[in-house]
Design an enzyme around this catalytic site. Sequence first.
Site, short mmCIF file in Angstrom:
data_model
loop_
_atom_site.label_atom_id
_atom_site.label_comp_id
_atom_site.label_asym_id
_atom_site.label_seq_id
_atom_site.Cartn_x
_atom_site.Cartn_y
_atom_site.Cartn_z
N ARG A 160 0.85 -1.19 0.00
CA ARG A 160 0.00 0.00 0.00
C ARG A 160 0.89 1.24 0.00
NH1 ARG A 160 -3.37 -3.93 2.14
NH2 ARG A 160 -5.06 -4.30 0.65
N ASP A 189 -0.12 -7.02 -4.02
CA ASP A 189 -1.53 -6.76 -3.75
C ASP A 189 -2.12 -6.01 -4.95
OD1 ASP A 189 -4.06 -6.26 -2.37
OD2 ASP A 189 -2.97 -6.66 -0.53
N HIS A 261 -6.52 -10.33 -4.71
CA HIS A 261 -5.54 -9.27 -4.47
C HIS A 261 -4.46 -9.31 -5.55
CE1 HIS A 261 -7.04 -7.56 -0.70
NE2 HIS A 261 -7.31 -8.80 -0.29
N ASP A 323 -6.85 -14.50 0.87
CA ASP A 323 -7.95 -13.76 1.49
C ASP A 323 -8.78 -13.00 0.44
OD1 ASP A 323 -5.50 -12.24 1.18
OD2 ASP A 323 -6.59 -10.55 2.05
N GLU A 324 -10.00 -12.74 0.82
CA GLU A 324 -10.89 -11.80 0.13
C GLU A 324 -10.94 -12.00 -1.38
OE1 GLU A 324 -10.72 -8.05 3.20
OE2 GLU A 324 -9.18 -8.10 1.66
N TRP A 390 -7.44 -14.51 10.72
CA TRP A 390 -7.61 -13.06 10.90
C TRP A 390 -9.04 -12.67 11.19
CZ3 TRP A 390 -9.94 -9.34 7.47
CH2 TRP A 390 -10.43 -9.87 6.27
N TYR A 415 -4.78 -6.32 14.97
CA TYR A 415 -4.74 -5.42 13.80
C TYR A 415 -4.24 -4.05 14.24
CZ TYR A 415 -6.05 -8.35 9.95
OH TYR A 415 -6.00 -9.28 8.95
N ASP A 417 -3.43 -1.68 12.57
CA ASP A 417 -3.85 -0.54 11.75
C ASP A 417 -5.15 0.08 12.26
OD1 ASP A 417 -5.14 -2.90 10.97
OD2 ASP A 417 -5.43 -2.24 8.90
N TRP A 467 -1.28 -3.34 8.35
CA TRP A 467 -1.80 -2.98 7.02
C TRP A 467 -1.60 -1.49 6.84
CZ3 TRP A 467 -2.36 -6.95 4.07
CH2 TRP A 467 -2.76 -8.17 4.61
N GLU A 469 -2.77 0.99 4.45
CA GLU A 469 -3.55 1.93 3.63
C GLU A 469 -3.41 3.37 4.10
OE1 GLU A 469 -4.65 -1.05 4.64
OE2 GLU A 469 -6.19 -1.87 3.30
C1 TNX Z 1 -8.28 -6.94 5.03
S1 TNX Z 1 -6.75 -8.94 6.55
C2 TNX Z 1 -7.21 -7.39 4.29
C3 TNX Z 1 -6.21 -6.43 3.80
C4 TNX Z 1 -6.52 -5.04 4.24
C5 TNX Z 1 -7.01 -5.06 5.67
C6 TNX Z 1 -7.23 -3.72 6.28
C7 TNX Z 1 -6.59 -9.49 5.16
C8 TNX Z 1 -6.12 -10.85 5.08
N1 TNX Z 1 -6.93 -8.71 4.10
O1 TNX Z 1 -6.13 -6.49 2.40
O2 TNX Z 1 -5.36 -4.25 4.13
O3 TNX Z 1 -8.24 -5.77 5.68
O4 TNX Z 1 -7.88 -2.85 5.46
#
Ligand code: TNX
Length: 526
Positions: A160, A189, A261, A323-324, A390, A415, A417, A467, A469
Amino acid sequence: MSYHPIAVIPEPEKVNVNPRFPGKVSLSEHTAILADSRLEKVALFLQSALRPATGWSFPIRSGCEKAPPVGSRHIHLVLDEELATLKDEGYRLSVSWTEIRISAPADTGLFYGIQTLLQLLPPAVYGPGPRLDVTWALPCVEIEDRPRFAWRGAMLDSVRYFYPVAFIRKFIDALALHKLNVLHWHLTDDQGWRVEIRKYPRLTEVASRRPESQPGHVSPETKGDGTPHQGYYTQEEIRELVAYAAERNITIVPEIEMPGHAQAALAAYPEYGCTEEAPQVSTAWGVHHYLYHPGDETYAFLTDILDEIMELFPSPFIHIGGDEAVKTQWNECAEIQALREGLCLKDSHELQSYFIGRIGKYLSSHGRRLIGWDEIIEGGLPEDASVMSWRGTSGAVAAAKAGHDVVMAPTQYTYLDFYQSAEVEDEPIALGYYLPLEKVYSFDPALPGVLGEEEARHVLGVQGQLWAEFLPSTSLLEYMAFPRLSALAEIAWTPAGQCHFADFVHRLKKHLRRLDVLDIRYRPID
Ligand code: TNX
């Protein structure tokens, strides 16, 4: 509650102020380091740690040479196999009027003994010096110490925002001071790719740059800052950092994100994505929908990358993100759905599990272990995979119960952040939740009452997440990291029964003076 006068963080397992030798002893310009030649590295580390601030030379003498002159106190480093119960990371430190002795079954333990020794000295020992006005005195103590957990980590997000190599070194030093031993390095990412890969030069030519960043929370009102951002670490720089970390007993665990990502990588190599058109390297935060295509070509691309990653990073674990990864692009692509059906997989979650499993097999065939964020459980956890939990701890619980190793990284406690104070208007902009120091400290990674003793053995340890950002500068990063990482270091190292927040804060006051000397811009404590 009464406090012993020794302000070491993390608190050692056993500390006894030496009853036979009350008071303090001082180092002098005649103090030598006694260590046999096998211990040269760790002896040199001690010498280089003591020299700048004191201005003294601390010659290294081997045990065979004649003893140093009477009256010149020495620091003795001893490998002692009889201390095997302390495991590789444990040590004994004894300070008396005649000798300062660090003994351990392995070099790593000696290194941690040195870290404790430095904390027994005045905080000025961490400065560039020389400080002629300081008496380099330390209390007479007997310390026996070893860590509670094997994985004591911090995750640094260099995507980031890109941080210079010199800062990564400073951060590694700060981890070593806290006896943390894993630097989980988030290198890829949606907003950038930060590691040079020789076979795919566009990853650094294209994917390491973005036209601007988003200087605020995810919202339609947040406009871009109009400032291009770029940077990557060359393989040469990475090798140096890996070696620098290893000298401090820190393993760098690289993270290469997949299947999500992936937007920056796909901006450079769209042929491994699910759509015809190439995306831009993202200029916004939040969850993105670009995924790698789960077919053979992508597998070849990613394993080529992992080959270079494994060559650079000797870490037993390789983090593959996971993730995500919102599955829209997979769900909407007929060709990918046909591929899934051909593999007899029920849905896109199972397809992700297949994808991660395939990468996991590749890593194990090279003697490495796959670790990923807890989403890798969805669709079935691949054999041998380890989980970094997480989204709370439920992923860790499920994985540990199924016999997989886990690292605790729950948002609620780790976390870093998140805001540090409820008075958000007094704080720099952060992620919209609240994680004060005391809450970090209150976490027990073994989840007593939830995991049985046998299951808890699968908890490798705990990790704090940075993290980035909202951390465009290294001073902001330090502000978020410390002292919460000091608290995390203590819950990772010190036996749970000895973690008392009031006592920690008492020691922290002195510890912050060490961070001052190191020019670490921590958040002051309330
Ligand atoms: C989720 S935690 C994410 C990150 C972000 C974070 C905070 C995780 C495995 N993935 O991509 O930076 O939230 O915004």
